[in-house]
Scaffold this active site. Structure first.
Site, mmCIF file in Angstrom:
data_model
loop_
_atom_site.group_PDB
_atom_site.id
_atom_site.type_symbol
_atom_site.label_atom_id
_atom_site.label_comp_id
_atom_site.label_asym_id
_atom_site.label_seq_id
_atom_site.Cartn_x
_atom_site.Cartn_y
_atom_site.Cartn_z
ATOM 1 N N GLY A 203 0.830 -1.205 0.000
ATOM 2 C CA GLY A 203 0.000 0.000 0.000
ATOM 3 C C GLY A 203 0.864 1.255 0.000
ATOM 4 C CG PHE A 204 0.286 6.074 0.806
ATOM 5 C CD1 PHE A 204 1.398 6.710 0.262
ATOM 6 C CD2 PHE A 204 -0.393 6.689 1.861
ATOM 7 C CE1 PHE A 204 1.830 7.927 0.765
ATOM 8 C CE2 PHE A 204 0.035 7.902 2.366
ATOM 9 C CZ PHE A 204 1.149 8.507 1.832
ATOM 10 C CB THR B 84 -6.313 -0.097 -1.245
ATOM 11 O OG1 THR B 84 -5.737 -0.559 -0.012
ATOM 12 C CG2 THR B 84 -7.813 -0.002 -1.089
ATOM 13 N N GLY B 85 -3.634 -1.882 -2.393
ATOM 14 C CA GLY B 85 -2.209 -1.780 -2.709
ATOM 15 C C GLY B 85 -1.937 -2.222 -4.133
ATOM 16 C CE1 TYR C 111 -8.949 2.730 8.434
ATOM 17 C CE2 TYR C 111 -9.445 4.780 9.576
ATOM 18 C CZ TYR C 111 -8.528 3.943 8.952
ATOM 19 O OH TYR C 111 -7.204 4.318 8.848
ATOM 20 C CE LYS D 173 -6.685 0.934 10.936
ATOM 21 N NZ LYS D 173 -5.347 0.372 10.709
HETATM 22 P P1 NAD Z 1 -3.507 1.790 1.682
HETATM 23 O O1 NAD Z 1 -4.912 1.475 1.385
HETATM 24 O O2 NAD Z 1 -2.674 2.349 0.599
HETATM 25 O O3 NAD Z 1 -2.747 0.515 2.260
HETATM 26 C C1 NAD Z 1 -3.383 -0.551 2.917
HETATM 27 C C2 NAD Z 1 -2.776 -1.839 2.396
HETATM 28 O O4 NAD Z 1 -3.374 -2.946 3.077
HETATM 29 C C3 NAD Z 1 -3.044 -2.065 0.900
HETATM 30 O O5 NAD Z 1 -1.890 -2.487 0.265
HETATM 31 C C4 NAD Z 1 -4.118 -3.143 0.885
HETATM 32 O O6 NAD Z 1 -4.134 -3.899 -0.293
HETATM 33 C C5 NAD Z 1 -3.749 -3.940 2.119
HETATM 34 N N1 NAD Z 1 -4.859 -4.700 2.688
HETATM 35 C C6 NAD Z 1 -6.134 -4.274 2.928
HETATM 36 N N2 NAD Z 1 -6.856 -5.259 3.455
HETATM 37 C C7 NAD Z 1 -6.036 -6.341 3.557
HETATM 38 C C8 NAD Z 1 -6.202 -7.660 4.030
HETATM 39 N N3 NAD Z 1 -7.389 -8.083 4.497
HETATM 40 N N4 NAD Z 1 -5.148 -8.507 3.992
HETATM 41 C C9 NAD Z 1 -3.948 -8.099 3.499
HETATM 42 N N5 NAD Z 1 -3.733 -6.843 3.043
HETATM 43 C C10 NAD Z 1 -4.765 -5.983 3.078
HETATM 44 O O7 NAD Z 1 -3.529 2.779 2.936
HETATM 45 P P2 NAD Z 1 -2.340 3.484 3.727
HETATM 46 O O8 NAD Z 1 -2.636 4.925 3.744
HETATM 47 O O9 NAD Z 1 -1.017 3.030 3.238
HETATM 48 O O10 NAD Z 1 -2.611 2.943 5.197
HETATM 49 C C11 NAD Z 1 -1.782 1.950 5.803
HETATM 50 C C12 NAD Z 1 -2.204 1.785 7.258
HETATM 51 O O11 NAD Z 1 -2.022 3.010 7.951
HETATM 52 C C13 NAD Z 1 -3.672 1.388 7.424
HETATM 53 O O12 NAD Z 1 -3.775 0.455 8.474
HETATM 54 C C14 NAD Z 1 -4.335 2.682 7.814
HETATM 55 O O13 NAD Z 1 -5.471 2.463 8.605
HETATM 56 C C15 NAD Z 1 -3.223 3.377 8.593
HETATM 57 N N6 NAD Z 1 -3.425 4.839 8.584
HETATM 58 C C16 NAD Z 1 -3.190 5.570 7.451
HETATM 59 C C17 NAD Z 1 -3.415 6.938 7.472
HETATM 60 C C18 NAD Z 1 -3.161 7.817 6.272
HETATM 61 O O14 NAD Z 1 -3.427 9.008 6.334
HETATM 62 N N7 NAD Z 1 -2.624 7.323 5.179
HETATM 63 C C19 NAD Z 1 -3.875 7.555 8.639
HETATM 64 C C20 NAD Z 1 -4.131 6.766 9.753
HETATM 65 C C21 NAD Z 1 -3.877 5.410 9.721
#
Ligand code: NAD
Ligand code: UDP
Length: 310
Positions: free
Chosen positions: A11-12, A36-37, A144, A148
């Site tokens: 993911g991101f 989403t990755g 969500y 969490k």
């Molecule tokens: P993202 O959607 O880009 O990354 C999430 C990754 O998890 C993706 O690669 C997706 O394919 C994978 N994924 C989802 N469900 C899955 C599953 N059941 N099994 C295996 N893989 C799974 O989002 P992000 O922004 O990179 O967020 C990463 C983490 O950081 C998340 O847990 C998110 O809640 C947390 N977070 C992000 C932010 C932000 O602003 N970006 C803020 C608070 C928390």
């Protein structure tokens, strides 16, 4: 050299974390179901003997001998986490149980990517870790937020009951390269709209606020938290305390891109938090960390990424 598991590693945020961990000489297993990755986020690591990419869903158990686990698997954008709300809760809750079980079995340190969403629509401002939050448990964001929050409970209980070495980081809005262009979050939406000279969609009147953190600052904070001794478990807020209205963000994006986009106003989604700003005094004290990338600078880097995206 450590053996590190990163769930949600394609993911991101996960892709930046994997890159850093591999560059530091660690053996990294990146586990992702690609909801989403994308493989392109970690393409530069494929073929590196220190990197393994595994397609796996964290709602199912996973076994590996590792020293550290970063648990990031979970869609983070409201559009994506609401797409299949039940799956989102399962990912947070069953994913946490599976990864905590693994950490317990192999005595690994485990870090949970929690979120500022645990504070909901906060009535305390800025948000300190001691604030319990104002979350609607039955609203459209609750899959969500409550997922969490439940994951945080599970982390604390595995720690208290089984002595698992945990770290909880509460991440505030983060942006940067490798965000999905259709991610639906505000920074990527505005940049993609501006680069295509399409209307910029402000939800509500654009007066709600967020505090935006560049991804490199976050990854630095995550690595520092993982490196702390076992007495540090968090939760620790990690975010950039500079707060902007969504309209100010839109104006900055238009200026940086030189776009001719116009603003259009759309209904505010329900339960959309009105304000959000981290109090990062604990992170400063315990991690000797503070963000260093200003919004203008981070936006320019992110705009360059989206410009060059095929
Ligand atoms: P993202 O959607 O880009 O990354 C999430 C990754 O998890 C993706 O690669 C997706 O394919 C994978 N994924 C989802 N469900 C899955 C599953 N059941 N099994 C295996 N893989 C799974 O989002 P992000 O922004 O990179 O967020 C990463 C983490 O950081 C998340 O847990 C998110 O809640 C947390 N977070 C992000 C932010 C932000 O602003 N970006 C803020 C608070 C928390
Ligand atoms: N937002 C907006 N236009 C968009 C996308 C989001 O005005 O095209 C607003 C959204 O309503 C929220 C803020 O921007 O108030 C941040 O939204 P995002 O989905 O990025 O994150 P979160 O609400 O989870 O902090």
């Amino acid at each position: 050299m450590k053996r590190v598991l990163v769930t949600g590693g394609a993911g991101f945020i996960g892709s930046h974390l994997c890159t850093r961990l591999v560059n530091e000489g660690n053996d990294v297993i990146c586990l992702d179901n690609f909801f989403t990755g994308a493989k392109r986020n970690v393409m530069h690591l494929i073929g590196n003997p220190r990197f393994e990419l595994v397609r796996h869903d964290v709602i199912n158990p996973f076994h590996a001998e590792v020293d550290e686990i970063y648990n990031l698997a979970c869609p983070a954008s409201p559009v994506h986490y609401q797409y299949n709300a039940i799956k989102t809760i399962k990912t947070s809750v069953m994913g946490a149980i599976n990864m905590l079980g693994l950490a317990k079995r192999v005595n690994a340190k485990i870090l949970q990517a929690s979120t500022s969403e645990v504070y909901g629509d906060p009535i305390v401002h800025p948000q300190k870790e001691s604030y319990w939050g104002n979350v609607n448990p039955i609203g459209i964001r609750s899959c969500y937020d409550e997922g969490k929050r439940c994951a945080e409970s599970l982390f604390m209980d595995y720690h208290r009951q089984n002595g698992v070495r945990i770290k909880i980081i509460r991440i505030f809005n983060t942006y940067g390269p490798n965000m999905h262009p259709n991610d639906g979050r505000v920074v990527s939406n505005f940049i993609v709209q501006a680069l295509n000279n399409r209307d910029i969609t402000l939800y509500g009147d654009g007066s709600q606020t967020r505090s935006f953190q560049y991804v490199d600052d976050l990854v630095e904070g995550m690595a520092r938290l993982m490196a702390t001794d076992d007495s540090v478990i968090g939760p620790v807020n990690v975010g950039n305390p500079n707060e902007f209205t969504i309209k100010e963000l839109a104006e900055k994006v238009v200026k940086i891109t030189g776009s001719s986009s116009k603003f259009v106003y759309r209904d505010l989604p329900s339960d959309d938090p009105k304000q959000r700003q981290p109090d990062i005094s604990y992170a400063k004290k315990i991690l000797d960390w503070k963000p260093v990338v200003e919004l203008n600078e981070g936006l320019k880097l992110t705009v360059d990424y989206f410009r060059n995206l095929d």
